[in-house]
Design a protein around this motif. Structure first.
Motif, PDB file in Angstrom:
ATOM      1  N   THR A  96      -7.694   4.068  -5.738  1.00  0.00           N
ATOM      2  CA  THR A  96      -8.715   3.956  -4.692  1.00  0.00           C
ATOM      3  C   THR A  96      -9.172   2.512  -4.534  1.00  0.00           C
ATOM      4  O   THR A  96      -9.294   2.009  -3.419  1.00  0.00           O
ATOM      5  N   ARG A  97      -9.402   1.860  -5.647  1.00  0.00           N
ATOM      6  CA  ARG A  97      -9.817   0.443  -5.586  1.00  0.00           C
ATOM      7  C   ARG A  97      -8.730  -0.421  -4.965  1.00  0.00           C
ATOM      8  O   ARG A  97      -9.010  -1.277  -4.120  1.00  0.00           O
TER       9      ARG A  97
ATOM     10  N   MET B 231     -11.733   9.422  -0.017  1.00  0.00           N
ATOM     11  CA  MET B 231     -12.713   8.815  -0.916  1.00  0.00           C
ATOM     12  C   MET B 231     -14.065   9.518  -0.874  1.00  0.00           C
ATOM     13  O   MET B 231     -14.695   9.711  -1.908  1.00  0.00           O
TER      14      MET B 231
ATOM     15  N   ALA C 251      -7.063   4.024   7.506  1.00  0.00           N
ATOM     16  CA  ALA C 251      -8.421   3.816   7.005  1.00  0.00           C
ATOM     17  C   ALA C 251      -9.231   5.109   7.092  1.00  0.00           C
ATOM     18  O   ALA C 251     -10.000   5.433   6.184  1.00  0.00           O
TER      19      ALA C 251
ATOM     20  N   LEU D 112      -8.082   7.451   4.316  1.00  0.00           N
ATOM     21  CA  LEU D 112      -8.601   6.949   3.046  1.00  0.00           C
ATOM     22  C   LEU D 112     -10.091   7.260   2.913  1.00  0.00           C
ATOM     23  O   LEU D 112     -10.557   7.677   1.848  1.00  0.00           O
ATOM     24  N   ALA D 113     -10.840   7.093   3.988  1.00  0.00           N
ATOM     25  CA  ALA D 113     -12.277   7.369   3.946  1.00  0.00           C
ATOM     26  C   ALA D 113     -12.546   8.846   3.647  1.00  0.00           C
ATOM     27  O   ALA D 113     -13.411   9.162   2.820  1.00  0.00           O
TER      28      ALA D 113
ATOM     29  N   TRP E 152       0.835  -1.196   0.000  1.00  0.00           N
ATOM     30  CA  TRP E 152       0.000   0.000   0.000  1.00  0.00           C
ATOM     31  C   TRP E 152       0.879   1.258   0.000  1.00  0.00           C
ATOM     32  O   TRP E 152       0.637   2.193  -0.773  1.00  0.00           O
TER      33      TRP E 152
ATOM     34  N   GLU F 143      -6.291   0.526  -2.944  1.00  0.00           N
ATOM     35  CA  GLU F 143      -6.148   0.843  -1.521  1.00  0.00           C
ATOM     36  C   GLU F 143      -7.251   0.183  -0.701  1.00  0.00           C
ATOM     37  O   GLU F 143      -7.001  -0.321   0.393  1.00  0.00           O
ATOM     38  N   THR F 144      -8.458   0.176  -1.229  1.00  0.00           N
ATOM     39  CA  THR F 144      -9.572  -0.445  -0.519  1.00  0.00           C
ATOM     40  C   THR F 144      -9.342  -1.947  -0.362  1.00  0.00           C
ATOM     41  O   THR F 144      -9.543  -2.509   0.720  1.00  0.00           O
TER      42      THR F 144
END
Length: 138
Positions: free
Chosen positions: A52-53, A87, A80, A83-84, A14, A55-56
């Motif tokens: 984004t995909r 996103m 997390a 990232l949230a 990551w 990382e998720t």
């Protein structure tokens, strides 16, 4: 299987993805001959959607591996959270700005990009912290 080592390894992947895309690809593409701002933004939208995909997926896999270690899995929470926010808050607004520029509009100045970069730095620090936690468990 050493799940702590797996979680740490996924966090390292990551980290590599974020560094490669956010700190190498994103700024360098605008220096390439023939790349206009609209074209660079079009490419960037695709690349960051893919990031984004990725990382998720990495977050979900790292959390699944870390879950075996109870509270240590909380080491992923700061990354997390960043990232949230990226996103759900920043990327949609940055995407709308990019679409406006691509369609020929000139949006007013914004600090969204600076906030996004700060988020990337915070996320990297959080991931390094998570690697340290998981590495200490293996």
């Amino acid at each position: 299987m050493n799940t702590a080592l797996t979680a740490a390894s996924l966090c390292c992947v990551w980290i590599g993805a974020v560094v490669a895309v956010s700190f190498l690809e994103a700024p360098l593409k605008f220096r390439a001959p023939g790349i206009t701002l609209p074209l660079g933004l079009s490419v960037g939208r695709l690349v960051f959607r893919a990031l984004t995909r990725l990382e998720t997926v990495l977050l979900v896999l790292a959390a699944a591996a870390a879950a075996a270690h109870g509270p240590a899995a909380l080491a992923l929470l700061p990354a997390a959270a960043v990232l949230a926010v990226q996103m759900l808050v920043l990327r949609p607004r940055l995407d709308a700005r990019a679409l406006g520029i691509i369609s020929g509009r000139t949006p007013p100045p914004s600090r969204l990009h600076v906030l996004y970069v700060i988020g990337e730095v915070l996320k990297l620090a959080a991931l390094v912290g998570a690697v340290t936690v998981f590495g200490g468990l293996s």
